[in-house]
Design a protein around this motif. Structure first.
Motif, mmCIF file in Angstrom:
data_model
loop_
_atom_site.group_PDB
_atom_site.id
_atom_site.type_symbol
_atom_site.label_atom_id
_atom_site.label_comp_id
_atom_site.label_asym_id
_atom_site.label_seq_id
_atom_site.Cartn_x
_atom_site.Cartn_y
_atom_site.Cartn_z
ATOM 1 N N ALA A 474 -31.863 1.896 -63.554
ATOM 2 C CA ALA A 474 -32.718 0.635 -63.385
ATOM 3 C C ALA A 474 -33.108 0.450 -62.000
ATOM 4 O O ALA A 474 -32.694 0.772 -61.216
ATOM 5 C CB ALA A 474 -32.081 -0.455 -63.619
ATOM 6 N N ILE A 475 -34.547 0.299 -61.807
ATOM 7 C CA ILE A 475 -35.076 0.529 -60.676
ATOM 8 C C ILE A 475 -34.555 -0.369 -59.715
ATOM 9 O O ILE A 475 -34.130 -1.542 -60.021
ATOM 10 C CB ILE A 475 -36.746 0.003 -60.628
ATOM 11 C CG1 ILE A 475 -37.366 0.761 -59.402
ATOM 12 C CG2 ILE A 475 -37.002 -1.281 -60.921
ATOM 13 C CD1 ILE A 475 -38.978 0.831 -59.627
ATOM 14 N N LYS A 476 -34.594 -0.039 -58.337
ATOM 15 C CA LYS A 476 -33.743 -0.709 -57.583
ATOM 16 C C LYS A 476 -34.740 -0.756 -56.035
ATOM 17 O O LYS A 476 -35.726 0.013 -56.061
ATOM 18 C CB LYS A 476 -32.641 0.063 -57.046
ATOM 19 C CG LYS A 476 -31.348 -0.054 -58.159
ATOM 20 C CD LYS A 476 -31.016 -1.547 -58.416
ATOM 21 C CE LYS A 476 -29.712 -1.490 -59.493
ATOM 22 N NZ LYS A 476 -29.429 -2.862 -59.743
ATOM 23 N N LEU A 477 -34.517 -1.675 -55.300
ATOM 24 C CA LEU A 477 -35.194 -1.763 -54.006
ATOM 25 C C LEU A 477 -34.087 -1.347 -52.742
ATOM 26 O O LEU A 477 -33.249 -1.653 -52.771
ATOM 27 C CB LEU A 477 -35.745 -3.080 -53.501
ATOM 28 C CG LEU A 477 -36.804 -3.719 -54.454
ATOM 29 C CD1 LEU A 477 -36.944 -5.273 -54.582
ATOM 30 C CD2 LEU A 477 -38.305 -2.980 -54.173
ATOM 31 N N LYS A 478 -34.725 -0.465 -51.994
ATOM 32 C CA LYS A 478 -33.828 -0.007 -50.633
ATOM 33 C C LYS A 478 -33.504 -1.330 -49.721
ATOM 34 O O LYS A 478 -32.423 -1.393 -49.439
ATOM 35 C CB LYS A 478 -34.730 0.794 -49.745
ATOM 36 C CG LYS A 478 -33.795 1.580 -48.806
ATOM 37 C CD LYS A 478 -34.747 2.782 -47.933
ATOM 38 C CE LYS A 478 -33.885 3.599 -47.153
ATOM 39 N NZ LYS A 478 -34.506 4.699 -46.536
ATOM 40 N N THR A 479 -34.392 -2.218 -49.758
ATOM 41 C CA THR A 479 -33.823 -3.778 -49.172
ATOM 42 C C THR A 479 -34.474 -4.622 -49.880
ATOM 43 O O THR A 479 -35.637 -4.661 -50.426
ATOM 44 C CB THR A 479 -34.580 -3.706 -47.663
ATOM 45 O OG1 THR A 479 -34.525 -2.406 -47.004
ATOM 46 C CG2 THR A 479 -34.295 -4.891 -47.094
ATOM 47 N N VAL A 480 -33.622 -5.443 -50.501
ATOM 48 C CA VAL A 480 -33.812 -6.669 -51.454
ATOM 49 C C VAL A 480 -34.404 -7.846 -50.446
ATOM 50 O O VAL A 480 -33.483 -8.450 -49.639
ATOM 51 C CB VAL A 480 -32.638 -7.131 -52.148
ATOM 52 C CG1 VAL A 480 -32.966 -8.198 -53.034
ATOM 53 C CG2 VAL A 480 -32.232 -5.931 -53.033
ATOM 54 N N PRO A 481 -35.762 -8.099 -50.785
ATOM 55 C CA PRO A 481 -36.025 -9.360 -49.982
ATOM 56 C C PRO A 481 -35.374 -10.542 -50.368
ATOM 57 O O PRO A 481 -34.925 -10.735 -51.494
ATOM 58 C CB PRO A 481 -37.561 -9.525 -50.375
ATOM 59 C CG PRO A 481 -37.994 -8.266 -50.971
ATOM 60 C CD PRO A 481 -36.654 -7.371 -51.484
ATOM 61 N N LEU A 482 -35.123 -11.492 -49.211
ATOM 62 C CA LEU A 482 -34.548 -12.722 -49.541
ATOM 63 C C LEU A 482 -35.725 -13.710 -49.877
ATOM 64 O O LEU A 482 -36.855 -13.688 -49.552
ATOM 65 C CB LEU A 482 -33.539 -13.212 -48.070
ATOM 66 C CG LEU A 482 -32.693 -12.116 -47.708
ATOM 67 C CD1 LEU A 482 -32.196 -12.785 -46.485
ATOM 68 C CD2 LEU A 482 -31.837 -11.706 -48.814
ATOM 69 N N LEU A 483 -35.237 -14.686 -50.698
ATOM 70 C CA LEU A 483 -35.886 -15.791 -51.102
ATOM 71 C C LEU A 483 -35.437 -17.281 -50.707
ATOM 72 O O LEU A 483 -34.314 -17.600 -50.667
ATOM 73 C CB LEU A 483 -36.051 -15.799 -52.656
ATOM 74 C CG LEU A 483 -36.588 -14.543 -53.290
ATOM 75 C CD1 LEU A 483 -36.758 -14.866 -54.764
ATOM 76 C CD2 LEU A 483 -37.908 -14.202 -52.707
ATOM 77 N N GLU A 484 -36.577 -18.083 -50.295
ATOM 78 C CA GLU A 484 -36.210 -19.571 -49.842
ATOM 79 C C GLU A 484 -36.913 -20.245 -50.922
ATOM 80 O O GLU A 484 -37.807 -20.047 -51.567
ATOM 81 C CB GLU A 484 -36.954 -19.900 -48.597
ATOM 82 C CG GLU A 484 -36.760 -21.205 -48.219
ATOM 83 C CD GLU A 484 -37.630 -21.568 -46.837
ATOM 84 O OE1 GLU A 484 -37.715 -22.704 -46.318
ATOM 85 O OE2 GLU A 484 -38.424 -20.573 -46.395
ATOM 86 N N LEU A 485 -35.942 -21.217 -51.293
ATOM 87 C CA LEU A 485 -36.150 -22.416 -52.407
ATOM 88 C C LEU A 485 -36.796 -23.783 -51.798
ATOM 89 O O LEU A 485 -35.788 -24.247 -50.961
ATOM 90 C CB LEU A 485 -35.138 -22.513 -53.256
ATOM 91 C CG LEU A 485 -34.629 -21.160 -54.143
ATOM 92 C CD1 LEU A 485 -33.791 -20.276 -53.335
ATOM 93 C CD2 LEU A 485 -33.762 -21.880 -55.255
ATOM 94 N N GLN A 486 -37.812 -24.153 -52.236
ATOM 95 C CA GLN A 486 -38.291 -25.259 -51.644
ATOM 96 C C GLN A 486 -38.554 -26.197 -52.992
ATOM 97 O O GLN A 486 -39.146 -25.942 -53.800
ATOM 98 C CB GLN A 486 -39.528 -25.282 -50.906
ATOM 99 C CG GLN A 486 -39.475 -24.394 -49.693
ATOM 100 C CD GLN A 486 -40.819 -24.729 -49.104
ATOM 101 O OE1 GLN A 486 -41.726 -24.728 -49.441
ATOM 102 N NE2 GLN A 486 -40.667 -24.183 -47.621
ATOM 103 N N LYS A 487 -37.787 -27.473 -52.902
ATOM 104 C CA LYS A 487 -37.946 -28.356 -53.955
ATOM 105 C C LYS A 487 -39.507 -28.804 -54.425
ATOM 106 O O LYS A 487 -40.111 -29.162 -53.611
ATOM 107 C CB LYS A 487 -36.970 -29.556 -53.965
ATOM 108 C CG LYS A 487 -36.910 -30.669 -55.232
ATOM 109 C CD LYS A 487 -36.193 -29.845 -56.390
ATOM 110 C CE LYS A 487 -36.255 -30.785 -57.421
ATOM 111 N NZ LYS A 487 -35.654 -30.305 -58.674
ATOM 112 N N ARG A 488 -39.778 -28.516 -55.895
ATOM 113 C CA ARG A 488 -40.945 -29.218 -56.074
ATOM 114 C C ARG A 488 -40.831 -30.786 -56.345
ATOM 115 O O ARG A 488 -39.636 -31.278 -56.644
ATOM 116 C CB ARG A 488 -41.534 -28.596 -57.312
ATOM 117 C CG ARG A 488 -41.773 -27.094 -57.110
ATOM 118 C CD ARG A 488 -43.162 -26.928 -56.840
ATOM 119 N NE ARG A 488 -43.573 -25.506 -56.976
ATOM 120 C CZ ARG A 488 -44.968 -25.249 -56.601
ATOM 121 N NH1 ARG A 488 -45.712 -25.681 -56.085
ATOM 122 N NH2 ARG A 488 -45.031 -23.666 -56.646
ATOM 123 N N ILE A 489 -41.899 -31.413 -56.551
ATOM 124 C CA ILE A 489 -41.923 -32.915 -57.069
ATOM 125 C C ILE A 489 -42.781 -33.006 -58.340
ATOM 126 O O ILE A 489 -43.600 -32.213 -58.590
ATOM 127 C CB ILE A 489 -42.212 -33.776 -55.773
ATOM 128 C CG1 ILE A 489 -43.784 -33.511 -55.473
ATOM 129 C CG2 ILE A 489 -41.360 -33.843 -54.749
ATOM 130 C CD1 ILE A 489 -44.351 -34.415 -54.385
#
Length: 489
Positions: A474-489
């Motif tokens: 299964a395809i992989k990334l050499k470096t996995v980007p990190l994600l930031e979560l911001q709450k929606r309203i």
């Protein structure tokens, strides 16, 4: 002297037989371009290990020789294909149903199931297990998809507005929980090995070792793995995963001695085949291992990669959010119906484009069991290993235009897709041996993305241009980007 003469004569005759037996393969070199490679090795050096940048190597070969390439992997005749029409010839041929020899690693890792089994046994198993993925059965899973995604939203509350995080382990645990409920009838979230993430670590260990064995065939030997000090952890991982699956099977069988509520649930079908003598216990265990592994690994990747790409292309994310907000005006948890998923037209385009740019499985393999005549008139002899390069089909500028290598959901607008070859987009393959769970994956992924995108805005500081893909089962990334979560309203 006589002995030496006999030995040389035998060697000469052996070489003549070797060349005679392969004369039909050498005829292909006149009809199809490709590198000769090195003596004895052919182009096998490209597949020595997963650090060899195989995807880019395949791309360079196709830039030089075109979309149909013939060469050798040691003594094995090898075809590399990225032409949609030839792919259609292969995927629809009854003489190319069997997977390639590299999938022996899958047999060792998770067992011989639908993913790697050879015909005619594969045809029988597929026919018997197809009902588990029928439309009405998938609709019955919607309460599970909704309930588990609600729990995921609760878990993500602790991560919101707290900087960039790696969400891959969270999503893998989430999709594994769904996979075991929908296919094995068991909720495993409270199990100690899942809560401690050790089971996920064991699954990843197996996946990494299977990938290494695919590209370094000598690692298929247990003796070699022991010499290199790699066998102990791999064997332990296989044991823990198979014990986990065995307990699920035994629990389900003991609780369902009589007629079950839905006989088309995967494990119910497999258990019925066991009772009727069609399946052995090993068949049930191997098919269960394969289906759980496939269901959770590829689905978690599809969800994460879609979120990652939307974080990198915020305009597309906002457009998806507006579409979802019309259907679900309020934040928090809500029920997503099948009818709702059908109205998420732009989200569907996003998911397709995500799987185009980052196909779940970048390269798949087949082998010819009989001579195969392609639509261009070329005959591929029996015994040829074929690699279908989905990654470069999906990124071909000749097919997808100048923006083929970037993320743009407009590629799937009706007027842009209608004239494409039907095999120009094959994230789940197509034809006789397409993925049995493709509808399952799409429905569960859309339910999850709808709830996540309605409740959170996803951001990342990682640029799209820096993504580096690594060839894997299964395809992989050499470096996995990190994600930031911001709450929606």
């Amino acid at each position: 002297m006589l002995t030496w003469t006999l030995w040389c004569g035998s060697l000469f005759l052996l070489c003549l037989y070797f060349l005679w037996s392969r004369r039909r393969f050498y005829l292909l070199t006149r009809k199809l371009p490709g590198p000769l490679g090195y003596p004895i090795l052919g182009m096998a050096h490209m597949l020595m290990n997963k650090e060899a940048d195989i995807l880019n190597g395949f791309g360079r070969l196709q830039d030089e020789y075109g979309p149909i390439i013939f060469s050798w992997l040691g003594p094995i005749p090898f075809l590399l294909v990225s032409d949609p029409q030839v792919v259609q010839d292969i995927f629809t041929s009854p003489h190319c149903v069997n997977k390639g020899i590299i999938y022996k690693a899958v047999d060792d890792g998770v067992g011989t199931g639908l993913f790697s089994m050879h015909d005619p046994r594969w045809s029988l198993h597929r026919k018997l297990l197809n009902p588990a993925f029928a439309h009405k059965v998938l609709l019955s899973f919607l309460p599970i998809f909704n309930r588990e995604t609600a729990l995921l939203l609760d878990e993500l509350k602790t991560l919101q507005d707290d900087g960039e995080k790696n969400l891959v382990p969270v999503l893998q645990s989430f999709t594994l929980g769904i996979a075991t409920q929908t296919t094995m009838g068991s909720d495993v979230k409270s199990q100690e090995n899942l809560m401690s993430k050790s089971l996920l670590d064991q699954y990843q260990c197996i996946l990494e070792n299977m990938t290494d064995m695919c590209f370094s065939p000598w690692l298929n030997s247990r003796f070699v793995r022991q010499l290199l000090g790699r066998e102990s952890h791999y064997s332990q991982a296989k044991t823990e995963v198979r014990q986990f699956t065995k307990k699920l099977i035994e629990k389900h069988l003991s609780e369902n001695q009589k007629e079950t509520i839905d006989k088309n649930i995967f494990l119910n079908l497999a258990a019925d085949c066991l009772r009727r003598g069609v399946f052995s216990w090993k068949n049930v265990a191997d098919e269960s291992n394969s289906i759980v592994f496939g269901a959770f690994e590829t689905t978690s990747n599809a969800i994460y990669y879609a979120l990652m790409l939307l974080a990198m292309f915020p305009n597309c994310q906002e457009r998806a959010f507006e579409e979802i907000k019309i259907l679900f005006p309020n934040t928090g948890d809500f029920e997503v119906t099948y009818a709702d998923t059908q109205q998420m037209v732009y989200l569907d385009m996003i998911l397709n484009e995500s799987m185009r740019v980052i196909p779940p499985v970048p390269v798949v393999s087949r082998q010819t069991s009989q001579d195969l005549k392609l639509s261009n008139g070329v005959v591929i002899p029996r015994g040829v290993q074929i690699a279908i390069d989905i990654y470069h089909i999906h990124r071909s500028k000749e097919i997808w235009g100048s923006e083929a290598e970037t993320f743009n959901p407009d590629h799937f607008l009706p007027h842009n897709i209608q004239d494409k070859h039907p095999y120009a987009f094959i994230p789940f393959t197509k034809g006789i041996r397409n993925c049995i769970g493709w509808r399952y994956a799409l429905i569960s992924t859309k339910v999850t993305l709808a709830k996540l995108l309605r409740n959170y805005r996803f951001r990342t500081s990682f640029p799209f241009e820096d993504l580096c893909f690594v060839e894997d089962i299964a395809i992989k990334l050499k470096t996995v980007p990190l994600l930031e979560l911001q709450k929606r309203i």
